[in-house]
Design an enzyme around this catalytic site. Structure first.
Site, PDB file in Angstrom:
ATOM      1  CE  LYS A   1      -2.953  -4.672  -2.449  1.00  0.00           C
ATOM      2  NZ  LYS A   1      -3.988  -5.658  -2.306  1.00  0.00           N
TER       3      LYS A   1
ATOM      4  CD  GLN B   1      -2.862  -1.101  -0.009  1.00  0.00           C
ATOM      5  OE1 GLN B   1      -2.908   0.132  -0.542  1.00  0.00           O
ATOM      6  NE2 GLN B   1      -3.961  -1.929  -0.091  1.00  0.00           N
TER       7      GLN B   1
END
Lengths: 414, 149
Positions: free
Chosen positions: A234, A211
């Site tokens: 991601k 993240q």
């Protein structure tokens, strides 16, 4: 409409959004509002084109053939590795191992480093905010080896309690595994300082960067991370791409994770010798198209001024935080002082799955559930949360749609 | 496109707010735990039998509006039924929410449970509606836990 939030940074949002074809569609008759970036971010046209070009013109196996296609595919694949190296500022490209995603990267280190360096009575230190991918590989290792899994606690804002971390480190600690940014809370952890502390004890640190890499520029040498792991899907690349960065001095000492083709030097029935880095850790045919796509995603991020993107995205997070905080009945889960991208919340007397379904009817994609972080849910005593997570292609208007739709949810359940 | 109101009908919202038989039965003959690990819904179903009849049935746990309302209406529906009748309802309910029973054309005993037919349009939520029924079925068959994965 006047808001207390200052004007957004200069960011050509229309141009950026036009780069992502998926964003222009409608869902349930409404314009798609994609706020599930922490699960998977969307893919720009240039990445789609690069993957398609490989499949159309270069598809063949890498590192094997002497023929034209194989050479072109190999060149493209290794060029992608070079792009990764520059993007995270690794010393050498061979310290960047392509993996299927963050989960595989953590498993690789837990299996390979763990089985070589972790013994009975040793300790593995993780944190209370980890994703299951950074818990279970260590739990399994600890069980197998008779080692102990220890956990850095968090406070009610969802921040690591750093004093406790320092107390937990000792001469039995064999590795620290911690996320850079929490997927369920959005907390940005002070990993640079944490790594420096661990190194005083001679302990290497694995950073789950799933993240962080998509949301702000990182420099693995500046962090002095021993292992830094992230997923391509991601960070605007296809699924199946991902990277384990490891310092060469560790990777050289570690045994292979998977064995088979591509990772050998010589094989006889009596003995096999292994290839050097990075091939030692890349058994079998990898996700060639996906990782070439990851290289193209990095090119894209470099082309848009990624630092400016990060600033814009952070302002968006602040705007959303302010908007959602103002809605009566909404509670934010994760209010750390340093946050990135993620806004987890609950609504009084409404289960997150009902929130998710109702928002979907307004074309809004969020995640509802435990976010593969059940210990975090247990800490905050909620069964699940709803999570909106942002990327630099999201807009203030989308945040407004989110806030209005949350109000609708509250009205339905009133 | 299906309308949201097909799913979140007034009756469902009302049962979510005020679930019936939402309690423990401390001396239950049978209990079973139902878990949906994907979403974290977890409930326990308690059954007290009198000979072949479901004399009392109740549930506790946490879950979304759909799972709670479904459990609530299930307890109302099966109370006083024989085990066989309850299992017929389980089968019909299961077929309804998976699109294998045409509630208008085919004979069934679902009555007011037909309200859950709307869940068919929301594939991600089918398991929410059926969790309590699977758990009841497990309890009736002396199994202690089920998981809908």
């Amino acid at each position: 409409m006047k808001t207390a939030v200052k004007e957004m940074s200069n960011w050509n949002i229309e141009k950026i959004r036009a780069d992502f074809p998926v964003l222009s569609q409608t869902v349930n008759g409404k314009p798609l509002v994609y706020l599930d970036n922490a699960a998977s971010s969307q893919v720009p046209q240039v990445v789609i084109d690069r993957g398609a070009k490989y499949l159309r013109e270069e598809h063949s196996n890498i590192h094997r053939g002497v023929h034209y296609l194989s050479q072109n595919a190999t060149t493209a694949y290794e060029a992608a590795r070079e792009k990764v190296k520059r993007f995270i500022n690794a010393r050498e490209a061979k310290e960047c191992i392509f993996v299927r995603g963050c989960t595989e990267g953590v498993n690789l280190v837990a299996y390979s480093y763990g089985r070589k360096f972790v013994n009975e009575g040793d300790e593995i230190l993780i944190s209370a905010m980890e994703h299951h991918a950074n818990i279970i590989p260590w739990q399994v290792l600890a069980e197998e080896k008779g080692a102990k899994l220890r956990v850095i606690p968090i406070n009610e804002r969802g921040e690591l309690i750093i004093e406790e971390y320092e107390n937990l480190l000792n001469e039995r600690t064999k590795i620290v595994a911690v996320s850079h940014v929490s997927n369920s809370l959005g907390t940005v952890n002070p990993v640079k300082e944490m790594i420096a502390t661990a190194h005083k004890f001679g302990v290497p640190v694995l950073v789950d960067a799933a993240q962080s890499v998509p949301h702000f520029p990182v420099d693995v040498q500046d962090l002095d991370a021993d292992f830094y792991v992230f997923s391509g899907h991601k960070m605007f690349a296809p699924t199946g791409s991902g990277v384990l960065y490891g310092k060469k001095e560790w990777l050289d000492k570690m045994p292979p994770y998977q064995t088979g083709g591509g990772m050998i030097r010589t094989v006889t029935f009596e003995k096999t010798t292994y290839a050097g880095l990075p091939e030692k850790f890349e058994a079998g045919t990898p996700a060639i198209a996906a990782n070439i796509g990851l290289g193209a995603a990095i090119d894209y991020l470099n082309s848009i001024d990624f630092a400016a993107a990060a600033r814009y995205e952070h302002e968006l997070l602040e705007y959303a935080t302010e908007k959602l905080s103002a809605i009566e009945g909404v509670k934010l889960i994760g209010t750390a002082r340093e946050k990135a991208s993620v806004l987890s919340f609950t609504i009084e007397n409404v289960h997150p799955h009902d929130i998710g379904t109702i928002l979907d009817q307004s074309g809004i994609a969020i995640r509802a559930g435990h976010h593969c972080a059940q210990p975090v849910m247990q800490f905050f005593q909620v069964p699940a949360t709803a999570r909106a997570s942002f990327a630099f292609y999201n807009t203030k208007e989308e945040v407004d749609v989110l806030a209005d739709s949350i109000q609708k949810v509250i009205d339905v359940f009133a | 496109m299906s309308e949201l109101s097909d799913l979140y009908q007034e009756v469902i919202l009302e049962h979510n707010k005020n679930p019936r038989n939402f309690r423990e039965i401390t001396d239950a003959d049978r209990t079973a735990d139902g878990n949906n690990p994907l979403c974290g819904d977890a409930l326990r179903v308690y059954v007290s039998m009198e000979e072949d009849k479901v004399a009392d049935v109740a549930f506790k746990g946490s879950g979304c509006a759909i799972s709670k309302a479904s459990a609530s209406m299930m307890t109302q529906m099966v109370k006083g039924k024989t085990r066989e009748e309850a299992e017929v309802l389980f089968d019909e309910f299961q077929r309804m929410v998976t699109g294998n029973l045409d509630i208008e054309q085919e004979e069934n005993h679902l009555g007011k449970l037909k309200i859950f037919a709307g869940v068919l349009e929301f594939p991600a939520r089918v398991k929410c509606a059926s969790l309590s029924w699977h758990t009841l079925y497990a309890a009736l068959n002396n199994e202690t836990e089920i998981s809908t994965e």
